[in-house]
Scaffold this motif. Structure first.
Motif: not given
Ligand SMILES: Cc1cc2nc3c(=O)[nH]c(=O)nc-3n(C[C@H](O)[C@H](O)[C@H](O)COP(=O)(O)O)c2cc1C
Ligand code: SF4
Ligand code: SF4
Ligand code: FES
Length: 593
Positions: A13-14, A62-63, A75-76, A103-104
């Motif tokens: 993601c930017q 940051v994703l 996804t982190y 990501a939870g």
């Protein structure tokens, strides 16, 4: 180059949020790891790093998504550059997902009830790449539109039921038909990217994450209306959005997609950016046009309407960013498809910006008509610290506050107006039991008063007087009769103001009086703030019956004014206390009064 579906892709993601959280460092770390390990050769696939636009959950940036062909994307969240070697060595090289850093389940829930149409490319494609855009339906809509006559394009937009997303909700196709029918050949098209509502950033996200998509929507409109010149009016506080959009415009000119004979499709369209100074009132159409013309951004009376006499006195059509972004999808997938989403009066999806006392703040795109409860609890995880939902301010600074009972209201134009608020551009500020509704009205009124251009006396002076009254009330200095006075002033200001700012600024006061009159009365008659929130009325005492002896207040006090020991009641030393409210905010049991 390998087709996208044959590559391993790392989507970072930017958007503004991602970059602020270190997305560039994360990107560089991935590139360095790929080189160090000779990753392409080892996995037998090309590994690419893609800078995407915003995913809506900026607080968790940051994703990063790792997408391996044939496998589900993982996804982190909260990724830092230090984590990257582990992600590359374990996930990319050996196929082992780094479970602890994923990501939870909240992330899946965040996406489950959303319907990402306008946002479908944001967070997925390289926002700056024309090739990526073209590989994801890019310019399919305009190619379809030019197979129809301009009038048929307008009919298609009418059939879709699209209503303007900038606040008023005016039917887009009908608006286009006014400008198309205006005599003359010099017509203008303007995209309103002023986005002044505090907390709202949906337009910015579209500009940053899918700039070509906006250009395509504007091309379709320009073809339909016969406008050969266009402006995107963007507030100067959006440098990344301006940079990405300018780059996209430049590339379109280089390729012959903009200018004379766009895409070789037989129509001309010139497009440029006008950076605005970021005054809220410049979002009003006539003020916006004055600003483009180099005048002070002040509204003027209407009629004449912009469709008749607009920019440089020529017929002009103005739409919001999200409105134009929707247009391309209407042509990719058809008006019937678009009209099949949403409610009778609100078709398609709507993007909301959620802020306030909610677990996951951010941007969500949902089908119109889903309930406030679904948006707040199912998509955004519910109220922070599991407190009680008290109210939601819908529609930005000039919207209305709806009480807890409105939690099952549908989010569409008509239902929100019926409930006493409005859709506006989609801002939702969620409040819990610690929020004082008089103070909230004061907060929004302060914003609109500061942003008033000063042309009309009721707006310039009236809002200031109302603000003084509200300030007095929150300090426990209200007078009997203040509530009636406020209400009278609200009606007068609404009636006598020239533009939408003055006409809607009293809404937060009116709606809070309508639903939370008892809070006004408690402040005025008993010098008491029922939410224990107005600082001047706080006693900074621990309520014995409510205190759970947890010591949270003790931990947050910056001046050691709280005495506490394990299992003991907290006590506040009033001599030391600076009334900073940290303990009040931290206490989960409303035990500080
Ligand atoms: C004070 C004021 C501020 C506004 N700010 C915006 C804005 O930031 N962006 C926007 O699109 N519309 C804004 N509007 C509404 C626009 O004037 C206009 O109605 C809208 O851009 C039309 O586009 P739409 O039909 O696509 O909604 C504002 C209106 C007023 C009165
Ligand atoms: S209503 Fe307020 S913002 Fe609008 S023109 Fe009048 S003074 Fe300016
Ligand atoms: S208000 Fe601030 S200074 Fe006073 S006790 Fe609470 S945390 Fe300490
Ligand atoms: S900028 Fe990354 S999720 Fe919004």
């Amino acid at each position: 180059m390998a087709a996208i579906e044959e590559q391993i892709r790392v989507l970072i993601c930017q958007g503004t949020g991602g970059l602020a959280s270190g997305a560039k460092e994360v990107e560089l770390a991935f590139r360095a790891e790929f080189e160090k390990h000779g990753v392409d050769a080892k996995v037998g696939k090309r590994c690419t790093v893609v800078g995407t636009g915003c995913r809506g959950l900026c607080a968790n940036d940051v994703l990063v998504d790792i997408v391996i062909p044939g496998q589900e994307a993982v996804t982190y969240d909260f990724v830092k550059a230090e984590l990257v070697p582990q992600l590359v060595e374990e996930h990319i090289l050996t196929g082992q997902v780094v479970e602890k850093k994923k990501a939870g389940p909240y992330y899946q829930k965040f996406l489950e009830k959303q319907m990402r149409v306008v946002f479908s490319r944001c967070g997925t494609i390289d926002a700056e790449s024309l090739e990526d855009f073209l590989a994801h339906d890019g310019f399919v809509g305009i190619r379809k539109a030019v197979t129809m006559k301009p009038q048929e394009v307008i009919e298609e937009v009418k059939k879709s039921g699209l209503r303007g997303r900038g606040g008023g909700g005016f039917p887009t196709g009908v608006k286009w038909s006014f400008c198309a029918a205006s005599p003359g050949t010099d017509k203008y098209l303007i995209c309103n990217a002023d986005e002044g509502d505090p907390g709202a950033f949906m337009d910015r996200s579209i500009l940053e994450g899918d700039p070509y998509g906006l250009i395509e929507g504007m091309m379709i409109a320009s073809y339909a209306i016969g406008a050969k010149n266009g402006y995107v009016y963007v507030r100067a506080e959006y440098p990344l959005a301006i940079k990405r959009l300018q780059k996209a415009i430049d590339v379109c000119y280089e390729k012959g997609f903009l200018g004379k004979n766009c895409l070789g499709l037989g129509f001309d369209f010139d497009l440029r950016i006008k950076a605005g100074a970021g005054a809220f009132v410049c979002g009003e159409e006539t003020a916006l046009m004055a600003s483009i013309e180099g005048e002070r951004g002040m509204p003027r009376p209407r009629p004449p309407f912009p469709a008749v006499r607009g920019l440089w006195t020529k017929p002009t059509n103005i739409n919001n960013v999200e409105t134009f972004a929707n247009v391309s999808y209407i042509f990719y997938r058809g008006a019937e498809w678009f009209a099949s989403i949403g409610t009778e009066g609100t078709k398609g999806t709507k993007i909301f910006a959620l802020t306030g006392k909610i677990k996951h703040t951010g941007l969500v795109e949902v089908p119109a008509g889903i309930t406030m409860r679904e948006v707040i609890y199912d998509v955004c995880g519910g109220i922070l610290n599991n407190r009680k939902f008290k109210a939601v301010q819908a529609g930005g600074p000039s919207g209305g506050c709806l009480p807890g009972e409105a939690i099952d209201a549908q989010v569409d134009y008509d239902s929100l107006i019926k409930a006493g608020a409005m859709m506006g551009s989609g801002g939702l500020v969620v409040m819990d039991e610690t929020t004082c509704m008089v103070d909230i009205a004061r907060f929004f009124l302060n914003f609109t008063r500061m942003e008033s251009c000063g042309k009309c006396v009721p707006c310039r002076i009236g809002l200031k007087i109302m603000l003084d009254i509200l300030e007095r009330i929150t300090e426990g200095k209200g007078h009997p009769g203040d509530i009636d006075l406020l209400q009278d002033m609200c009606f007068d200001i609404k009636k006598a103001s020239l533009c939408g700012l003055g006409q809607t600024a009293p809404n937060p006061v009116l709606s809070t009086i309508r639903y939370f009159r008892h809070e006004y009365e408690a402040h005025i008659e008993h010098q008491r703030c029922p939410s224990n929130s107005c600082k001047s009325l706080l006693k900074f005492e621990v309520v014995e019956a409510a205190c759970k002896k947890c010591g949270l207040c003790f931990k947050v006090c910056p001046v050691d004014a709280v005495r506490w020991e394990k299992g003991q009641l907290a006590v506040i030393d009033k001599d030391k206390c600076t009334r900073c409210t940290s303990c009040y905010d931290a206490c989960r049991f409303m035990a500080i009064e």
